[in-house]
Design an enzyme around this catalytic site. Structure first.
Site, PDB file in Angstrom:
ATOM      1  N   HIS A  71      -8.043  -0.984   6.026  1.00 40.76           N
ATOM      2  CA  HIS A  71      -8.344  -2.288   6.629  1.00 40.76           C
ATOM      3  C   HIS A  71      -8.935  -3.198   5.544  1.00 40.76           C
ATOM      4  O   HIS A  71      -9.781  -2.749   4.756  1.00 40.76           O
ATOM      5  CB  HIS A  71      -9.350  -2.121   7.781  1.00 40.76           C
ATOM      6  CG  HIS A  71      -9.665  -3.414   8.450  1.00 40.76           C
ATOM      7  ND1 HIS A  71      -8.779  -4.040   9.304  1.00 40.76           N
ATOM      8  CD2 HIS A  71     -10.741  -4.230   8.365  1.00 40.76           C
ATOM      9  CE1 HIS A  71      -9.303  -5.173   9.718  1.00 40.76           C
ATOM     10  NE2 HIS A  71     -10.492  -5.321   9.166  1.00 40.76           N
ATOM     11  N   ASN A  91       0.836  -1.209   0.000  1.00 42.54           N
ATOM     12  CA  ASN A  91       0.000   0.000   0.000  1.00 42.54           C
ATOM     13  C   ASN A  91       0.868   1.256   0.000  1.00 42.54           C
ATOM     14  O   ASN A  91       0.525   2.252  -0.653  1.00 42.54           O
ATOM     15  CB  ASN A  91      -0.946   0.001   1.207  1.00 42.54           C
ATOM     16  CG  ASN A  91      -2.188  -0.828   0.942  1.00 42.54           C
ATOM     17  OD1 ASN A  91      -3.035  -0.425   0.153  1.00 42.54           O
ATOM     18  ND2 ASN A  91      -2.278  -1.990   1.559  1.00 42.54           N
TER      19      ASN A  91
HETATM   20  C1  GAR Z   1      -3.039  -4.781   3.968  1.00 41.69           C
HETATM   21  O1  GAR Z   1      -3.896  -5.772   3.463  1.00 41.69           O
HETATM   22  C2  GAR Z   1      -3.780  -3.908   4.972  1.00 41.69           C
HETATM   23  O2  GAR Z   1      -5.121  -3.687   4.635  1.00 41.69           O
HETATM   24  C3  GAR Z   1      -3.660  -4.739   6.226  1.00 41.69           C
HETATM   25  O3  GAR Z   1      -2.347  -5.233   6.201  1.00 41.69           O
HETATM   26  C4  GAR Z   1      -1.944  -5.393   4.838  1.00 41.69           C
HETATM   27  C5  GAR Z   1      -0.631  -4.676   4.655  1.00 41.69           C
HETATM   28  O4  GAR Z   1      -0.107  -4.952   3.378  1.00 41.69           O
HETATM   29  N1  GAR Z   1      -3.916  -3.971   7.397  1.00 41.69           N
HETATM   30  C6  GAR Z   1      -4.559  -4.444   8.452  1.00 41.69           C
HETATM   31  O5  GAR Z   1      -4.946  -5.590   8.545  1.00 41.69           O
HETATM   32  C7  GAR Z   1      -4.757  -3.440   9.576  1.00 41.69           C
HETATM   33  N2  GAR Z   1      -5.844  -3.832  10.420  1.00 41.69           N
HETATM   34  P1  GAR Z   1       1.036  -4.049   2.777  1.00 41.69           P
HETATM   35  O6  GAR Z   1       2.155  -4.005   3.822  1.00 41.69           O
HETATM   36  O7  GAR Z   1       1.462  -4.778   1.545  1.00 41.69           O
HETATM   37  O8  GAR Z   1       0.462  -2.692   2.502  1.00 41.69           O
END
Ligand code: GAR
Length: 220
Positions: A111, A16
């Site tokens: 989220h 992200n």
């Molecule tokens: C993402 O899917 C985000 O939505 C989730 O962690 C992942 C991070 O991926 N966040 C949560 O679960 C927070 N409650 P990334 O490091 O590749 O962005």
């Protein structure tokens, strides 16, 4: 116009973060990432910051005796560079009321579910176990209650026959990579107002829509 000065807080892979970096590189994007902070020195996402020439810092929660002292250190680093908005992007630490209230309406999170359904962990496995037909993601202002707060953008994706949690997570993640930049763009442009505990987006007209829907996703 001055661009909104943002920090992105990560704990891991940082996909992200990467999506936000790409968005901020667009011409006239109304926000810029001034700082990336990880609470883990081994977070893969730090490489995205380095590649893009964005300053980064590791504020390791393990180095602090309490959540309060950890969060005080975070705020000090953030305020030293004049951060106006914090974007949590896979930042896997619970934040206390002190931090959340200090940054009220200047702290957003993504989220991987359509909140208020499935707050917390293992969202995709839980969604599959419930047999929901749509999954998705939510960008919201952070409140002290975990995965709760005024919703800015949501993106829905279909749950398809045969999905396992990895397939569903991948589909949701690609929606996250569109939803988070959209939310940041709207906030940077000054179009998002918190009214009560909901958001109002100004300047919506005609066919313009902030809905990212399954049909869009199928075409993508
Ligand atoms: C993402 O899917 C985000 O939505 C989730 O962690 C992942 C991070 O991926 N966040 C949560 O679960 C927070 N409650 P990334 O490091 O590749 O962005």
């Amino acid at each position: 116009m001055a661009r909104l000065r943002c920090a992105v807080l990560i704990s891991g892979r940082g996909s992200n973060l990467e999506a936000l970096i790409h968005a901020c590189a667009e011409k006239d994007f109304p926000a810029e990432i001034k700082l990336v902070i990880s609470n883990r020195a081994d977070a893969g996402g730090l490489a995205h910051a380095a590649k893009a020439g964005i300053a980064s810092a590791v504020v390791a929660h393990r180095d602090y005796a309490s959540r309060d002292t950890f969060e005080t250190a975070l705020t000090k680093v953030l305020e030293a560079v004049g951060i106006e908005l914090i974007c949590l992007a896979g930042f896997m630490r619970l934040l206390t009321a002190g931090f959340v209230d200090h940054w009220r309406d200047r702290l957003i999170n993504i989220h991987p579910s359509l909140l208020p359904a499935f707050p917390g962990l293992d969202t995709h496995a839980r969604a599959l176990a419930e047999g929901v037909r749509f999954a998705g993601c939510t960008v919201h202002f952070v409140r002290t209650e975990m995965d709760h707060g005024p919703i800015i953008v949501q993106a829905a994706v279909p749950v398809l026959p045969g999905d396992d949690e990895h397939a569903l997570a991948a589909r949701v993640l690609s929606a996250e990579h569109r939803a988070y930049p959209l939310a940041l763009k709207l906030i940077g442009a000054g179009r998002v107002k918190v009214v009560g505990e909901r958001t109002e987006i100004s300047g919506m007209s005609g066919g313009a829509s902030i809905l990212l829907n399954p049909a869009d996703d199928q075409r993508a």
